[in-house]
Design a protein around this motif. Structure first.
Motif, mmCIF file in Angstrom:
data_model
loop_
_atom_site.group_PDB
_atom_site.id
_atom_site.type_symbol
_atom_site.label_atom_id
_atom_site.label_comp_id
_atom_site.label_asym_id
_atom_site.label_seq_id
_atom_site.Cartn_x
_atom_site.Cartn_y
_atom_site.Cartn_z
ATOM 1 N N ALA A 87 5.224 9.600 -9.744
ATOM 2 C CA ALA A 87 6.576 9.556 -9.174
ATOM 3 C C ALA A 87 7.366 10.809 -9.537
ATOM 4 O O ALA A 87 8.092 11.362 -8.705
ATOM 5 C CB ALA A 87 7.310 8.310 -9.657
ATOM 6 N N THR A 103 20.685 7.968 -3.961
ATOM 7 C CA THR A 103 19.887 7.062 -3.141
ATOM 8 C C THR A 103 19.065 7.797 -2.094
ATOM 9 O O THR A 103 17.975 7.360 -1.745
ATOM 10 C CB THR A 103 20.807 6.036 -2.454
ATOM 11 O OG1 THR A 103 21.819 6.728 -1.711
ATOM 12 C CG2 THR A 103 21.457 5.124 -3.479
ATOM 13 N N ALA A 106 15.994 9.364 -4.014
ATOM 14 C CA ALA A 106 15.109 8.287 -4.467
ATOM 15 C C ALA A 106 14.394 7.642 -3.292
ATOM 16 O O ALA A 106 13.195 7.338 -3.369
ATOM 17 C CB ALA A 106 15.917 7.239 -5.237
ATOM 18 N N ALA A 107 15.100 7.449 -2.203
ATOM 19 C CA ALA A 107 14.485 6.842 -1.020
ATOM 20 C C ALA A 107 13.412 7.752 -0.438
ATOM 21 O O ALA A 107 12.374 7.283 0.040
ATOM 22 C CB ALA A 107 15.556 6.536 0.023
ATOM 23 N N VAL A 109 11.506 9.855 -2.069
ATOM 24 C CA VAL A 109 10.327 9.765 -2.935
ATOM 25 C C VAL A 109 9.581 8.463 -2.670
ATOM 26 O O VAL A 109 8.347 8.450 -2.538
ATOM 27 C CB VAL A 109 10.741 9.870 -4.416
ATOM 28 C CG1 VAL A 109 9.557 9.564 -5.333
ATOM 29 C CG2 VAL A 109 11.288 11.262 -4.709
ATOM 30 N N GLU A 110 10.301 7.366 -2.571
ATOM 31 C CA GLU A 110 9.661 6.081 -2.335
ATOM 32 C C GLU A 110 8.938 6.059 -0.986
ATOM 33 O O GLU A 110 7.830 5.523 -0.859
ATOM 34 C CB GLU A 110 10.694 4.954 -2.399
ATOM 35 C CG GLU A 110 11.251 4.708 -3.782
ATOM 36 C CD GLU A 110 10.163 4.388 -4.793
ATOM 37 O OE1 GLU A 110 9.287 3.571 -4.486
ATOM 38 O OE2 GLU A 110 10.185 4.984 -5.892
ATOM 39 N N GLU A 111 9.556 6.648 0.020
ATOM 40 C CA GLU A 111 8.939 6.677 1.347
ATOM 41 C C GLU A 111 7.683 7.540 1.334
ATOM 42 O O GLU A 111 6.672 7.189 1.954
ATOM 43 C CB GLU A 111 9.942 7.208 2.375
ATOM 44 C CG GLU A 111 9.385 7.371 3.784
ATOM 45 C CD GLU A 111 8.974 6.066 4.443
ATOM 46 O OE1 GLU A 111 8.339 6.127 5.518
ATOM 47 O OE2 GLU A 111 9.265 4.982 3.878
ATOM 48 N N LEU A 113 5.704 8.101 -1.257
ATOM 49 C CA LEU A 113 4.676 7.326 -1.957
ATOM 50 C C LEU A 113 4.071 6.275 -1.034
ATOM 51 O O LEU A 113 2.846 6.074 -1.006
ATOM 52 C CB LEU A 113 5.272 6.659 -3.197
ATOM 53 C CG LEU A 113 5.684 7.582 -4.352
ATOM 54 C CD1 LEU A 113 6.472 6.806 -5.388
ATOM 55 C CD2 LEU A 113 4.453 8.215 -4.995
ATOM 56 N N ARG A 114 4.923 5.604 -0.287
ATOM 57 C CA ARG A 114 4.435 4.551 0.615
ATOM 58 C C ARG A 114 3.537 5.133 1.686
ATOM 59 O O ARG A 114 2.463 4.589 1.987
ATOM 60 C CB ARG A 114 5.622 3.830 1.257
ATOM 61 C CG ARG A 114 5.213 2.657 2.156
ATOM 62 C CD ARG A 114 6.359 2.188 3.013
ATOM 63 N NE ARG A 114 6.758 3.194 3.993
ATOM 64 C CZ ARG A 114 6.079 3.424 5.123
ATOM 65 N NH1 ARG A 114 4.959 2.745 5.417
ATOM 66 N NH2 ARG A 114 6.505 4.348 5.973
ATOM 67 N N GLU A 119 2.006 3.702 -3.909
ATOM 68 C CA GLU A 119 3.008 2.894 -4.615
ATOM 69 C C GLU A 119 2.495 2.407 -5.965
ATOM 70 O O GLU A 119 3.223 2.427 -6.962
ATOM 71 C CB GLU A 119 3.443 1.694 -3.771
ATOM 72 C CG GLU A 119 4.068 2.069 -2.435
ATOM 73 C CD GLU A 119 3.084 1.871 -1.293
ATOM 74 O OE1 GLU A 119 1.928 2.319 -1.448
ATOM 75 O OE2 GLU A 119 3.467 1.276 -0.269
ATOM 76 N N ARG A 122 2.485 4.904 -9.114
ATOM 77 C CA ARG A 122 3.776 5.483 -9.470
ATOM 78 C C ARG A 122 3.851 5.955 -10.925
ATOM 79 O O ARG A 122 4.297 7.061 -11.214
ATOM 80 C CB ARG A 122 4.858 4.438 -9.202
ATOM 81 C CG ARG A 122 6.271 4.869 -9.477
ATOM 82 C CD ARG A 122 7.225 3.670 -9.408
ATOM 83 N NE ARG A 122 6.828 2.751 -8.352
ATOM 84 C CZ ARG A 122 7.160 2.894 -7.074
ATOM 85 N NH1 ARG A 122 7.915 3.923 -6.725
ATOM 86 N NH2 ARG A 122 6.761 2.012 -6.182
#
Length: 248
Positions: A87, A103, A106-107, A109-111, A113-114, A119, A122
């Motif tokens: 991550a 946000t 962070a969003a 990075v999360e997207e 990873l997905r 995921e 991480r």
């Protein structure tokens, strides 16, 4: 998103890239193909202004931060030097946007990873992953940058077949969402199936530019790649099968 005008890169007096003029627009997934030593990597590095060049590139004249906001660069080299978590490493893609620990960042990075199926990775240390897993992490870092254009140098080399297909599908989705991707490839089958256009490099020159079915002709495959191959458009999509070599 990218315009090249008579772009050349010299090594001494020898042109490694020789007078390339081309454009990249939104929605395009361009496969940059050609034999080893054709100038593919040098073309992308010259387009980004990472090496000295002649001619013009719409990206090369920009300052590094502005350029990074427009184009993400994924080089061949995959060495991960620091023992960061997956991550944390993917979050480095947000550096051009400043310290955006909000946000939006962070969003992103999360997207990323997905999209790369990471995921569950991480909190794993990136340097402890396999070579193929590290490659996926670095692709995710480029995606987290959220630049409209991605230039990727052999991003699927060394990946297993499922990861190769998944990566090409991620690039296709990026293009379909209004971005663009230029990626160098040696797998002509994946290039034919997923790319909207192909650029063919040979001895430093851009010798063909068009749709896969227009470019992958018997004559070009023989002259540039020295192979005989079967190429056909089927209801399931393009099929490319190398049959034999014609000698080097």
């Amino acid at each position: 998103m990218l315009e090249l005008q008579d772009l050349s890169v010299l090594r001494g007096e020898c042109p490694v890239v020789d007078g390339v003029t081309a454009q990249v627009g939104p929605g395009e997934l361009i496969g940059l193909i050609g034999p080893n030593g054709a100038g593919k990597t040098t073309l992308m590095r010259g387009a980004l202004g990472l090496i000295a060049h002649r001619g013009a590139s719409s990206l090369a004249a920009r300052d590094p931060v502005a350029r990074a906001k427009l184009a993400a660069w994924l080089p061949q080299a995959r060495e991960i030097a620091w023992g960061l978590s997956v991550a944390e490493l993917v979050a480095l893609g947000r550096l051009p946007h400043g310290r955006d620990q909000n946000t939006v960042g962070a969003a992103a990075v999360e997207e990323a990873l997905r999209r790369m199926g990471l995921e569950s990775y991480r909190e794993r240390t990136a340097t402890h992953l396999s070579g193929g897993e590290q490659a996926r992490v670095l692709i995710a870092r480029a995606l987290a940058q959220q630049s409209p254009l991605i230039l990727a140098d052999e991003p699927i080399a060394g990946l297993d077949p499922a990861a190769q297909i998944a990566t090409m599908e991620v690039f296709a989705a990026h293009a379909q969402a209004g971005g663009a991707v230029v990626t160098s490839l040696h797998d002509l089958g994946l290039a034919a199936r997923h790319c909207t256009r192909l650029w063919v490099m040979d001895r430093g020159r851009l010798v063909a530019d068009g749709k896969p079915e227009e470019v992958l002709t018997e004559q070009l495959l023989a002259e540039v790649f020295h192979i005989r191959a079967h190429f056909k458009i089927t209801p399931e999509g393009p099929v490319f099968q190398p049959l034999s070599t014609l000698g080097l």
